[in-house]
Every structure is written in C-alpha cells, then in structure tokens.
Design a protein around this motif. Sequence first.
Motif, PDB file in Angstrom:
ATOM      1  N   GLU A 130     -11.111   0.862  -1.578  1.00  0.00           N
ATOM      2  CA  GLU A 130     -11.933   1.967  -2.094  1.00  0.00           C
ATOM      3  C   GLU A 130     -11.764   3.209  -1.227  1.00  0.00           C
ATOM      4  OE1 GLU A 130     -16.615   3.005  -2.964  1.00  0.00           O
ATOM      5  OE2 GLU A 130     -15.944   0.930  -3.130  1.00  0.00           O
ATOM      6  N   ASP A 131     -11.765   3.029   0.088  1.00  0.00           N
ATOM      7  CA  ASP A 131     -11.601   4.168   0.991  1.00  0.00           C
ATOM      8  C   ASP A 131     -10.211   4.787   0.886  1.00  0.00           C
ATOM      9  OD1 ASP A 131     -14.176   3.963   1.950  1.00  0.00           O
ATOM     10  OD2 ASP A 131     -13.623   2.729   3.677  1.00  0.00           O
ATOM     11  N   GLN A 132      -9.231   3.991   0.434  1.00  0.00           N
ATOM     12  CA  GLN A 132      -7.870   4.506   0.304  1.00  0.00           C
ATOM     13  C   GLN A 132      -7.580   5.081  -1.073  1.00  0.00           C
ATOM     14  OE1 GLN A 132      -4.669   2.270   2.407  1.00  0.00           O
ATOM     15  NE2 GLN A 132      -6.135   0.602   2.437  1.00  0.00           N
ATOM     16  N   GLY A 133      -8.549   4.972  -1.995  1.00  0.00           N
ATOM     17  CA  GLY A 133      -8.344   5.490  -3.340  1.00  0.00           C
ATOM     18  C   GLY A 133      -7.375   4.659  -4.153  1.00  0.00           C
ATOM     19  N   ILE A 134      -7.357   3.315  -3.900  1.00  0.00           N
ATOM     20  CA  ILE A 134      -6.458   2.410  -4.615  1.00  0.00           C
ATOM     21  C   ILE A 134      -7.290   1.475  -5.486  1.00  0.00           C
ATOM     22  CG2 ILE A 134      -4.770   0.542  -4.372  1.00  0.00           C
ATOM     23  CD1 ILE A 134      -3.861   1.823  -1.782  1.00  0.00           C
ATOM     24  N   GLU A 135      -6.856   1.287  -6.707  1.00  0.00           N
ATOM     25  CA  GLU A 135      -7.539   0.408  -7.643  1.00  0.00           C
ATOM     26  C   GLU A 135      -6.664  -0.799  -7.968  1.00  0.00           C
ATOM     27  OE1 GLU A 135      -9.643   0.531 -12.088  1.00  0.00           O
ATOM     28  OE2 GLU A 135      -8.378   2.179 -11.417  1.00  0.00           O
ATOM     29  N   THR A 141       0.830  -1.210   0.000  1.00  0.00           N
ATOM     30  CA  THR A 141       0.000   0.000   0.000  1.00  0.00           C
ATOM     31  C   THR A 141       0.864   1.259   0.000  1.00  0.00           C
ATOM     32  OG1 THR A 141      -1.776  -1.138   1.186  1.00  0.00           O
ATOM     33  CG2 THR A 141      -1.790   1.263   1.252  1.00  0.00           C
ATOM     34  N   ARG A 142       1.870   1.294   0.873  1.00  0.00           N
ATOM     35  CA  ARG A 142       2.744   2.474   0.950  1.00  0.00           C
ATOM     36  C   ARG A 142       3.521   2.663  -0.348  1.00  0.00           C
ATOM     37  NH1 ARG A 142       3.841   0.434   6.100  1.00  0.00           N
ATOM     38  NH2 ARG A 142       5.903  -0.306   5.452  1.00  0.00           N
ATOM     39  N   THR A 143       3.996   1.553  -0.903  1.00  0.00           N
ATOM     40  CA  THR A 143       4.744   1.645  -2.165  1.00  0.00           C
ATOM     41  C   THR A 143       3.870   2.226  -3.269  1.00  0.00           C
ATOM     42  OG1 THR A 143       6.076  -0.287  -1.540  1.00  0.00           O
ATOM     43  CG2 THR A 143       6.056   0.324  -3.872  1.00  0.00           C
ATOM     44  N   ALA A 144       2.626   1.757  -3.341  1.00  0.00           N
ATOM     45  CA  ALA A 144       1.702   2.252  -4.374  1.00  0.00           C
ATOM     46  C   ALA A 144       1.418   3.738  -4.180  1.00  0.00           C
ATOM     47  CB  ALA A 144       0.413   1.446  -4.334  1.00  0.00           C
ATOM     48  N   LYS A 145       1.220   4.160  -2.938  1.00  0.00           N
ATOM     49  CA  LYS A 145       0.899   5.565  -2.684  1.00  0.00           C
ATOM     50  C   LYS A 145       2.094   6.473  -2.969  1.00  0.00           C
ATOM     51  CE  LYS A 145      -2.860   4.879   0.612  1.00  0.00           C
ATOM     52  NZ  LYS A 145      -3.342   5.085   2.000  1.00  0.00           N
ATOM     53  N   GLN A 146       3.293   5.962  -2.728  1.00  0.00           N
ATOM     54  CA  GLN A 146       4.490   6.764  -2.980  1.00  0.00           C
ATOM     55  C   GLN A 146       4.828   6.832  -4.466  1.00  0.00           C
ATOM     56  OE1 GLN A 146       7.414   4.812  -0.511  1.00  0.00           O
ATOM     57  NE2 GLN A 146       6.507   5.560   1.393  1.00  0.00           N
ATOM     58  N   SER A 147       4.666   5.705  -5.158  1.00  0.00           N
ATOM     59  CA  SER A 147       5.097   5.633  -6.557  1.00  0.00           C
ATOM     60  C   SER A 147       3.957   5.759  -7.557  1.00  0.00           C
ATOM     61  CB  SER A 147       5.835   4.303  -6.807  1.00  0.00           C
ATOM     62  OG  SER A 147       6.916   4.146  -5.916  1.00  0.00           O
ATOM     63  N   GLY A 148       2.723   5.583  -7.090  1.00  0.00           N
ATOM     64  CA  GLY A 148       1.569   5.608  -7.984  1.00  0.00           C
ATOM     65  C   GLY A 148       1.145   4.224  -8.427  1.00  0.00           C
ATOM     66  N   THR A 149       2.104   3.288  -8.473  1.00  0.00           N
ATOM     67  CA  THR A 149       1.805   1.908  -8.853  1.00  0.00           C
ATOM     68  C   THR A 149       2.647   0.952  -8.007  1.00  0.00           C
ATOM     69  OG1 THR A 149       3.540   1.755 -10.551  1.00  0.00           O
ATOM     70  CG2 THR A 149       1.374   2.588 -11.251  1.00  0.00           C
ATOM     71  N   ALA A 150       2.200  -0.295  -7.905  1.00  0.00           N
ATOM     72  CA  ALA A 150       2.975  -1.328  -7.216  1.00  0.00           C
ATOM     73  C   ALA A 150       2.458  -2.700  -7.629  1.00  0.00           C
ATOM     74  CB  ALA A 150       2.894  -1.170  -5.698  1.00  0.00           C
ATOM     75  N   ILE A 151       3.373  -3.688  -7.646  1.00  0.00           N
ATOM     76  CA  ILE A 151       3.021  -5.061  -8.002  1.00  0.00           C
ATOM     77  C   ILE A 151       3.400  -5.975  -6.840  1.00  0.00           C
ATOM     78  CG2 ILE A 151       3.459  -6.992  -9.570  1.00  0.00           C
ATOM     79  CD1 ILE A 151       4.119  -4.917 -11.745  1.00  0.00           C
ATOM     80  N   GLY A 152       2.432  -6.746  -6.355  1.00  0.00           N
ATOM     81  CA  GLY A 152       2.668  -7.704  -5.291  1.00  0.00           C
ATOM     82  C   GLY A 152       2.476  -9.122  -5.792  1.00  0.00           C
ATOM     83  N   ILE A 153       3.332 -10.032  -5.332  1.00  0.00           N
ATOM     84  CA  ILE A 153       3.214 -11.443  -5.683  1.00  0.00           C
ATOM     85  C   ILE A 153       3.025 -12.256  -4.407  1.00  0.00           C
ATOM     86  CG2 ILE A 153       4.428 -13.468  -6.594  1.00  0.00           C
ATOM     87  CD1 ILE A 153       5.741 -11.737  -8.653  1.00  0.00           C
TER      88      ILE A 153
END
Length: 273
Positions: free
Chosen positions: A259-264, A228-240
């Motif tokens: 949804e509440d965090q604004g992440i898709e 979550t933090r990586t996505a918010k800092q960079s705009g995108t993130a990939i988890g495996i």
Amino acid sequence: MGKRKKGSRYDRIVFWGILVAVVAIGLLLWGPFHKAKKPAGKPPVAGKQREITAVVAIVIDDLGQDMKHAQELLDLPNHITLGIMPRLPFSKRIAEAARKSGREVLVHIPMEAKVRAEKRPSPGMLRSNMTPMEFIAAVNEDLDSVPGAAGMNNHEGSSLTENREAMTFLMSELRARNLFFLDSMTSPKSAAYTVAREFGLKAAKRDVFLDNDGNNPAAIRKQLDVLTRTAKQSGTAIGIGHPHPATIAELRKWLATLEDQGIEVVPVSALAK
C-alpha cells in the motif's frame, strides 16, 4: 396636533421594525443558528491509500497434496492466485475452498521436461509420445479434476512447451472451455504463449520466479524486490512461487508493504491479454 401624533406612531413602528431586522440578521450571521464554514477542499483522511502506480499478480503453484499450505494462502488478505495440480488428493477440495474465498484458480498441468531429474512421472502429465487422442483425453481429465478454474499454466514443461504441435492441441481444448493460459516460461524457447495468442486466447507470461531457492528467505526477499522493480518499471508484473514455508512467510511481510508503495495485487487473469 393630531397629524403629529400619527407621524410619531409611524416613526416608532419603523424604528422597532428596523431594530428587529438588525437583531435577526445578527443572530443569523453570528448567533446560535450560524454554521461555521468548512475549509475548502476535502479534509485529510487518516491512513489514506496512495495512488496505484503498478499492478502485480502472484501465482502460488504446486498445490493439491494437502490443505495446510492452501489455507495459509487463502488467509492472506490479497488476491493470490492458486495453481492447483490435477488429480491429487486435495485438488478439488482446494479449488472449492478458493471459490468460496473469491480467489482465482489455475490448473497447474504437469508437462514433459528436458532435465532428467524433472522427468519423474506426475499425475496427469502431458508427454510428446502421446497420441493425439491420448493427449486430448489427458488434458480434459486434468481440467475436470480442478473445477471452477479460470485458466491453466504449465508445471515444468521445458520440453513440451517448445513443441508447437502439442501446444496446438492444448490451446484448442482451452479455447473450447473459454480458459486463459499463463506461460510459466520454464523454457526461453517456449511456443506456448505465441500459440495461445494465435488461437485468440487471453494469455500472459511469468516475469519472475520467486523461490528457486525455496528454503532461503534472503533469496526470496531479493526476488520479491525484483518483482517490485519490474512492476514499477513496466506498470505490471507476474510472479510465480511455491507453497514453501519460507515463501509464504516472506510473501506475507512483502504484501504488508505494498500500500505504501502504491502497488496493487490482482488475479492473474487481470493481466492476461
């Protein structure tokens, strides 16, 4: 005398005409035909989704041995990408179920690793001691066993992904099939992503492993927070991650907060470039 009567009738006609006009205007402005003005702007919508500020892709690997865990992932509401290992009893069946559900599939090809414990043989494993013809034949058989895949990523492979020659053979076959490549980054010295880009393939790298401690829900939650933090800092993130019961349970809870965090959540191909 007659002139005055004519004028009186005219005056009465004008008077009643004005009166009717006034009444008609009143009915239009304040009567039953009047429609109340709507307030300016759009009315608030209950439960309106927040603006999307970050995008993540989740890949769950190591599928193919059974349908149970695959079905649990397909039942999730978000676009989880499925990494299906080749030549396993349920590889094709899971790929077909994913296609019908509109989910993206990767061929999760086993590759030679450095660590002795990881050198156990897996169906379809690519090894450095193969001849070029054996290597290419194995790649194509692996890809054929997971129909409809959009791309591939490596299973283990901490040794083979450092081998530029092997990665050159691999990427040539992926290019011929118009597939993209996701580097699982099992080695920090992996050459796979670089070679894929040199071949003009769409490619991406894993940012976060979700469940190296697959039986520890707290550890999995911590890794999801890192994602979550990586996505918010960079705009995108990939988890495996992998189809452990704890991973699926924690993933289900985490997805409900996005949804509440604004992440898709998007298919991993959307983040390949």
